[in-house]
Design a protein around this motif. Sequence first.
Motif, PDB file in Angstrom:
ATOM      1  N   ALA A  59     -48.800  -8.877  13.589  1.00 25.31           N
ATOM      2  CA  ALA A  59     -48.811  -7.485  14.037  1.00 25.31           C
ATOM      3  C   ALA A  59     -49.436  -7.357  15.415  1.00 25.31           C
ATOM      4  CB  ALA A  59     -49.572  -6.619  13.040  1.00 25.31           C
ATOM      5  N   GLU A  60     -48.999  -6.359  16.170  1.00 31.90           N
ATOM      6  CA  GLU A  60     -49.557  -6.106  17.489  1.00 31.90           C
ATOM      7  C   GLU A  60     -51.006  -5.638  17.380  1.00 31.90           C
ATOM      8  OE1 GLU A  60     -47.231  -3.325  19.611  1.00 31.90           O
ATOM      9  OE2 GLU A  60     -45.452  -4.588  19.704  1.00 31.90           O
ATOM     10  N   ARG A 119     -50.609 -10.584  20.091  1.00 28.24           N
ATOM     11  CA  ARG A 119     -50.388 -10.673  18.645  1.00 28.24           C
ATOM     12  C   ARG A 119     -51.416 -11.564  17.955  1.00 28.24           C
ATOM     13  NH1 ARG A 119     -45.470  -8.226  16.283  1.00 28.24           N
ATOM     14  NH2 ARG A 119     -44.491  -7.206  18.047  1.00 28.24           N
ATOM     15  N   VAL A 134     -49.181  -4.518   7.769  1.00 30.56           N
ATOM     16  CA  VAL A 134     -49.985  -3.385   8.240  1.00 30.56           C
ATOM     17  C   VAL A 134     -49.398  -2.072   7.735  1.00 30.56           C
ATOM     18  CG1 VAL A 134     -50.690  -2.096  10.294  1.00 30.56           C
ATOM     19  CG2 VAL A 134     -50.886  -4.584  10.267  1.00 30.56           C
ATOM     20  N   ALA A 135     -48.078  -1.948   7.778  1.00 36.10           N
ATOM     21  CA  ALA A 135     -47.430  -0.721   7.303  1.00 36.10           C
ATOM     22  C   ALA A 135     -47.687  -0.508   5.811  1.00 36.10           C
ATOM     23  CB  ALA A 135     -45.934  -0.781   7.582  1.00 36.10           C
ATOM     24  N   ASP A 144     -46.449  -6.905  11.044  1.00 34.03           N
ATOM     25  CA  ASP A 144     -46.237  -5.461  11.162  1.00 34.03           C
ATOM     26  C   ASP A 144     -45.960  -4.841   9.788  1.00 34.03           C
ATOM     27  OD1 ASP A 144     -46.624  -5.313  13.886  1.00 34.03           O
ATOM     28  OD2 ASP A 144     -44.506  -5.568  14.383  1.00 34.03           O
ATOM     29  N   ARG A 152     -51.401   0.530   5.318  1.00 35.39           N
ATOM     30  CA  ARG A 152     -51.641   1.920   5.716  1.00 35.39           C
ATOM     31  C   ARG A 152     -51.017   2.897   4.725  1.00 35.39           C
ATOM     32  NH1 ARG A 152     -51.812   3.529  11.846  1.00 35.39           N
ATOM     33  NH2 ARG A 152     -52.991   5.151  10.783  1.00 35.39           N
ATOM     34  N   LYS A 175     -55.474   0.380  14.818  1.00 31.35           N
ATOM     35  CA  LYS A 175     -55.267   1.675  14.164  1.00 31.35           C
ATOM     36  C   LYS A 175     -55.451   1.550  12.653  1.00 31.35           C
ATOM     37  CE  LYS A 175     -52.192   3.665  17.676  1.00 31.35           C
ATOM     38  NZ  LYS A 175     -50.814   4.098  17.980  1.00 31.35           N
ATOM     39  N   MET A 176     -55.034   0.424  12.104  1.00 24.51           N
ATOM     40  CA  MET A 176     -55.224   0.195  10.675  1.00 24.51           C
ATOM     41  C   MET A 176     -56.707   0.145  10.317  1.00 24.51           C
ATOM     42  SD  MET A 176     -54.382  -3.160   8.358  1.00 24.51           S
ATOM     43  CE  MET A 176     -55.976  -3.866   8.844  1.00 24.51           C
ATOM     44  N   GLN A 231     -52.641  -3.255  18.857  1.00 27.70           N
ATOM     45  CA  GLN A 231     -52.858  -1.817  18.724  1.00 27.70           C
ATOM     46  C   GLN A 231     -52.631  -1.349  17.293  1.00 27.70           C
ATOM     47  OE1 GLN A 231     -50.792  -3.342  20.920  1.00 27.70           O
ATOM     48  NE2 GLN A 231     -50.514  -2.137  22.784  1.00 27.70           N
ATOM     49  N   LYS A 232     -51.599  -1.889  16.625  1.00 33.60           N
ATOM     50  CA  LYS A 232     -51.318  -1.484  15.249  1.00 33.60           C
ATOM     51  C   LYS A 232     -52.437  -1.911  14.301  1.00 33.60           C
ATOM     52  CE  LYS A 232     -46.285  -1.489  15.682  1.00 33.60           C
ATOM     53  NZ  LYS A 232     -45.006  -2.067  15.200  1.00 33.60           N
TER      54      LYS A 232
END
Length: 269
Positions: free
Chosen positions: A197-198, A79, A245-246, A242, A249, A204-205, A200-201
């Motif tokens: 946020a992780e 993280r 990031v959501a 998280d 996105r 991807k962002m 990987q997330k």
Amino acid sequence: MLTDPLQNITIVLVRPQYAGNIGSVCRAMKNMGFSRMALVSPEQDPLSAEARMMATSAKDLLYKAQSFSSLEEALAGFRWIAGTSARKGVRRGPFISPREISPEILRHARTLPVAILFGPEDRGLTNRDLDPCHALIRIPTHPDLSSLNLAQAVLLVCYELFLANLEEKHKSEGARTKGKGGRKDESSSSGLAAPLAEFQKVEKMYAHLEQLLLRIGFLDPKNPKRIMHALRRIFGRAQLSDRDVAILRGIFRQLEWFATHPDRRRGSL
């Protein structure tokens, strides 16, 4: 919350070249109370006789170290990530010393898995290696020779974290002693920030953002990473959760729709 945040910090050696240095890093880590090491594409056998000899009483760290074929694979699940570098450059920085950043690293490590990256002995970490990092660390050295042996660099960073952790333990013990007189501890856990946020997330962002900025012509297709490096530093300082990031996105998706539906866009004005 961990009682010892050092146990939640992983030292990640990226493409280490010499088995002896891997063993020496294990010894340096154990001297300072660290126990987690990950290896990314080591060039020599990390369990060779030389590595075992240099690890001495820290062979247990050597045997349980995990090996990965890529940095992306090694960082899955982390993280908060810091990278170390002695190299300067336009796209590098801002850098902070191990002493200055240790309290922040410990704060994250109390609740989150933390990784600290160290690069190969000859060239150190590349810009691409540093992309996932929330912070960049540089060990102050004399200008005549800035590069350090890998195990020396790990020892210095771990030493500063070890001292900072000791200092915080002493402060905590002192606060508990004062609190025994009936005064309520003011440092309650209410209002803690959301977990970061992780890895990987976040990656991807960034991939989504790069695709969007290329589509709208903001990035140079021949060299998109130049601006993306700067954007990574900006978002990295924001300590994204998280939910952050959501939301971002979601904004990116709406901007993509807006950019690809000019007729509907005009009709809505």
